[in-house]
Scaffold this motif. Structure first.
Motif, mmCIF file in Angstrom:
data_model
loop_
_atom_site.group_PDB
_atom_site.id
_atom_site.type_symbol
_atom_site.label_atom_id
_atom_site.label_comp_id
_atom_site.label_asym_id
_atom_site.label_seq_id
_atom_site.Cartn_x
_atom_site.Cartn_y
_atom_site.Cartn_z
ATOM 1 N N UNK A 120 -8.805 -15.043 12.570
ATOM 2 C CA UNK A 120 -8.251 -14.070 11.629
ATOM 3 C C UNK A 120 -8.502 -14.538 10.205
ATOM 4 N N UNK A 121 -9.165 -13.720 9.456
ATOM 5 C CA UNK A 121 -9.444 -14.081 8.072
ATOM 6 C C UNK A 121 -8.286 -13.640 7.177
ATOM 7 N N UNK A 122 -7.686 -14.577 6.468
ATOM 8 C CA UNK A 122 -6.599 -14.225 5.550
ATOM 9 C C UNK A 122 -7.123 -13.290 4.470
ATOM 10 N N UNK A 123 -8.361 -13.498 4.093
ATOM 11 C CA UNK A 123 -8.900 -12.694 3.001
ATOM 12 C C UNK A 123 -8.979 -11.217 3.360
ATOM 13 N N UNK A 124 -9.103 -10.895 4.644
ATOM 14 C CA UNK A 124 -9.096 -9.478 5.042
ATOM 15 C C UNK A 124 -7.737 -8.861 4.734
ATOM 16 N N UNK A 125 -6.677 -9.586 5.084
ATOM 17 C CA UNK A 125 -5.334 -9.088 4.790
ATOM 18 C C UNK A 125 -5.105 -9.016 3.283
ATOM 19 N N UNK A 126 -5.584 -10.018 2.578
ATOM 20 C CA UNK A 126 -5.422 -10.007 1.112
ATOM 21 C C UNK A 126 -6.182 -8.838 0.491
ATOM 22 N N UNK A 127 -7.380 -8.599 1.042
ATOM 23 C CA UNK A 127 -8.155 -7.454 0.552
ATOM 24 C C UNK A 127 -7.364 -6.161 0.743
ATOM 25 N N UNK A 128 -6.777 -5.991 1.946
ATOM 26 C CA UNK A 128 -6.025 -4.757 2.221
ATOM 27 C C UNK A 128 -4.797 -4.633 1.309
ATOM 28 N N UNK A 129 -4.111 -5.755 1.086
ATOM 29 C CA UNK A 129 -2.949 -5.720 0.183
ATOM 30 C C UNK A 129 -3.361 -5.197 -1.191
ATOM 31 N N UNK A 130 -4.454 -5.768 -1.698
ATOM 32 C CA UNK A 130 -4.918 -5.380 -3.036
ATOM 33 C C UNK A 130 -5.391 -3.937 -3.057
ATOM 34 N N UNK A 131 -6.120 -3.571 -2.014
ATOM 35 C CA UNK A 131 -6.648 -2.204 -1.905
ATOM 36 C C UNK A 131 -5.498 -1.184 -1.889
ATOM 37 N N UNK A 132 -4.420 -1.503 -1.181
ATOM 38 C CA UNK A 132 -3.300 -0.554 -1.066
ATOM 39 C C UNK A 132 -2.543 -0.438 -2.389
ATOM 40 N N UNK A 133 -2.258 -1.567 -3.015
ATOM 41 C CA UNK A 133 -1.530 -1.506 -4.299
ATOM 42 C C UNK A 133 -2.369 -0.758 -5.328
ATOM 43 N N UNK A 134 -3.681 -1.030 -5.309
ATOM 44 C CA UNK A 134 -4.541 -0.323 -6.259
ATOM 45 C C UNK A 134 -4.580 1.176 -5.932
ATOM 46 N N UNK A 135 -4.465 1.508 -4.655
ATOM 47 C CA UNK A 135 -4.424 2.926 -4.264
ATOM 48 C C UNK A 135 -3.215 3.627 -4.889
ATOM 49 N N UNK A 136 -2.081 2.911 -4.965
ATOM 50 C CA UNK A 136 -0.887 3.504 -5.590
ATOM 51 C C UNK A 136 -1.138 3.690 -7.086
ATOM 52 N N UNK A 137 -1.774 2.703 -7.697
ATOM 53 C CA UNK A 137 -2.100 2.807 -9.135
ATOM 54 C C UNK A 137 -2.996 4.026 -9.382
ATOM 55 N N UNK A 138 -3.982 4.201 -8.508
ATOM 56 C CA UNK A 138 -4.897 5.345 -8.653
ATOM 57 C C UNK A 138 -4.131 6.655 -8.413
ATOM 58 N N UNK A 139 -3.185 6.632 -7.472
ATOM 59 C CA UNK A 139 -2.360 7.818 -7.211
ATOM 60 C C UNK A 139 -1.534 8.202 -8.435
ATOM 61 N N UNK A 140 -0.974 7.184 -9.102
ATOM 62 C CA UNK A 140 -0.194 7.462 -10.318
ATOM 63 C C UNK A 140 -1.085 8.039 -11.404
ATOM 64 N N UNK A 141 -2.326 7.577 -11.439
ATOM 65 C CA UNK A 141 -3.253 8.062 -12.466
ATOM 66 C C UNK A 141 -3.695 9.496 -12.177
ATOM 67 N N UNK A 142 -4.056 9.756 -10.932
ATOM 68 C CA UNK A 142 -4.650 11.058 -10.612
ATOM 69 C C UNK A 142 -3.599 12.140 -10.362
ATOM 70 N N UNK A 143 -2.529 11.780 -9.668
ATOM 71 C CA UNK A 143 -1.492 12.768 -9.376
ATOM 72 C C UNK A 143 -0.403 12.728 -10.450
ATOM 73 N N UNK A 144 -0.002 11.500 -10.825
ATOM 74 C CA UNK A 144 1.068 11.361 -11.807
ATOM 75 C C UNK A 144 0.614 11.497 -13.240
ATOM 76 N N UNK A 145 -0.720 11.624 -13.420
ATOM 77 C CA UNK A 145 -1.309 11.800 -14.763
ATOM 78 C C UNK A 145 -0.920 10.666 -15.706
ATOM 79 N N UNK A 146 -0.787 9.462 -15.159
ATOM 80 C CA UNK A 146 -0.479 8.318 -15.994
ATOM 81 C C UNK A 146 -1.375 7.153 -15.577
ATOM 82 N N UNK A 147 -2.393 6.921 -16.380
ATOM 83 C CA UNK A 147 -3.358 5.858 -16.050
ATOM 84 C C UNK A 147 -3.033 4.536 -16.696
ATOM 85 N N UNK A 148 -1.813 4.411 -17.209
ATOM 86 C CA UNK A 148 -1.509 3.198 -17.984
ATOM 87 C C UNK A 148 -0.824 2.102 -17.161
#
Lengths: 198, 130
Positions: free
Chosen positions: A1-29
């Motif tokens: 099991x590669x820890x980096x795969x889990x770390x990648x997913x953690x980062x990918x998911x948090x960034x997905x929320x940031x992108x959601x706030x930017x695109x849906x919430x109209x706040x890219x800051x």
């Protein structure tokens, strides 16, 4: 099991929320940072939690966005061009529910483009004190992560619990997942809601 | 393009999305009926008989958007009004299922009001010309 795969997913998911706030919430800051005190059981970040569950034959994700109702009112107000004082509690909670629906839908869409079918729950909001403190993880296929998204005066906490049965499947599509998310993040919000006529 | 005022049913369990849609559509002069889930959508569309357009979400409590529209099609017949799906779903198999029950356009959330209104106008003009 590669820890980096889990770390990648953690980062990918948090960034997905940031992108959601930017695109849906109209706040890219919003910016992502580590949530201090995540191990401290007396730490409370919020009074509401928007939750969505995603699962597939390679693993499962619990994604929680912890928020204060005042923050949710400000965020919802932006999309209606209304002050936070004119947003009702239920409307603010609905905004956070739909934010999670859109974030989850984006994650599912990215995986499905790579032929990994993903099931997704309806989003729901729970009231009550935050519980972003996870049990001690002993299973190397599981990770828990708590991060903060803030734009100065407003902040939400994102916590994820990921169980990964097949890390190799994620590794095979990792580059394209990242590319698709970056494309959403970098794209002009003018490309929102393109209409696909049949 | 000549503006056509229409009776539009929107079906979505999110109050935020319904409010955004209602605000956009009413600003263009359309009359909007809101339904809060698939079952409510079925009842309101059937009660109305022949709306000019239905805009529906897919993931909702009770009946999902496609099951609800399939039930409407069984009751009222196929192709009597245009349908837009407005959803986070991007799956090709769902789009195919949508096409089979008469969905005319697929729009991914989050949506842009101006683009949505432009698509509505185009669809209504196409319907009026047919």
């Amino acid at each position: 099991m590669s820890t980096s795969t889990l770390e990648f997913l953690e980062t990918y998911i948090v960034k997905s929320v940031k992108v959601g706030l930017k695109r849906y919430g109209k706040d890219g800051t919003f910016t992502i940072s580590n949530r201090e005190g995540a191990e401290n059981k007396s730490t409370h970040y919020s009074d509401r939690i928007s939750i969505i569950l995603l699962w597939s034959n390679i693993g499962a994700i619990t994604l929680k966005i912890h928020f204060k109702i005042e923050t949710a009112k400000k965020l919802a107000g932006k999309i209606f061009n209304l002050p936070a004082t004119q947003i009702a509690d239920e409307a603010a909670m609905d905004f956070m529910r739909e934010l999670n629906n859109i974030v989850g839908g984006g994650i599912r869409g990215d995986f499905e483009k790579n032929k990994i079918l993903v099931g997704m729950s309806l989003p729901f909001v729970a009231q009550g004190m935050d519980e972003a403190v996870f049990k001690k993880i002993r299973d190397p296929r599981t990770t828990c992560n708590v991060q903060k998204l803030s734009n100065g005066e407003d902040e939400v906490t994102v916590s994820t619990e990921i169980y990964l049965e097949d890390a190799e499947a994620v590794e095979r599509v990792r580059e394209t997942l990242q590319k698709d998310l970056d494309a959403r993040d970098n794209s002009d919000t003018d490309n929102l809601g393109d209409v696909d006529f049949f | 393009m000549e503006e056509i005022m229409a009776k539009i049913v929107i079906v979505d369990d999110s109050e935020t999305i319904r409010s955004q849609l209602k605000q956009a559509l009413e600003s263009a002069g359309h009359t909007v009926t809101e339904a809060v889930n698939g079952n409510d959508g079925y009842d309101k569309i059937v009660a109305m008989g022949k709306p000019d357009l239905v805009i529906s979400d897919y993931n909702m409590p009770g009946a999902d958007g496609i099951s609800m529209l399939a039930k409407v099609k069984d009751k009222l017949g196929a192709g009597i009004f245009p349908i837009f799906m407005l959803t986070t779903e991007t799956s090709e198999s769902l789009k195919t299922a949508g096409k089979e029950i008469g969905v005319n356009a697929w729009i991914n959330k989050p949506f842009d009001s101006a683009k949505l209104l432009s698509a509505v106008t185009k669809m209504l003009a196409r319907k009026a010309a047919s």
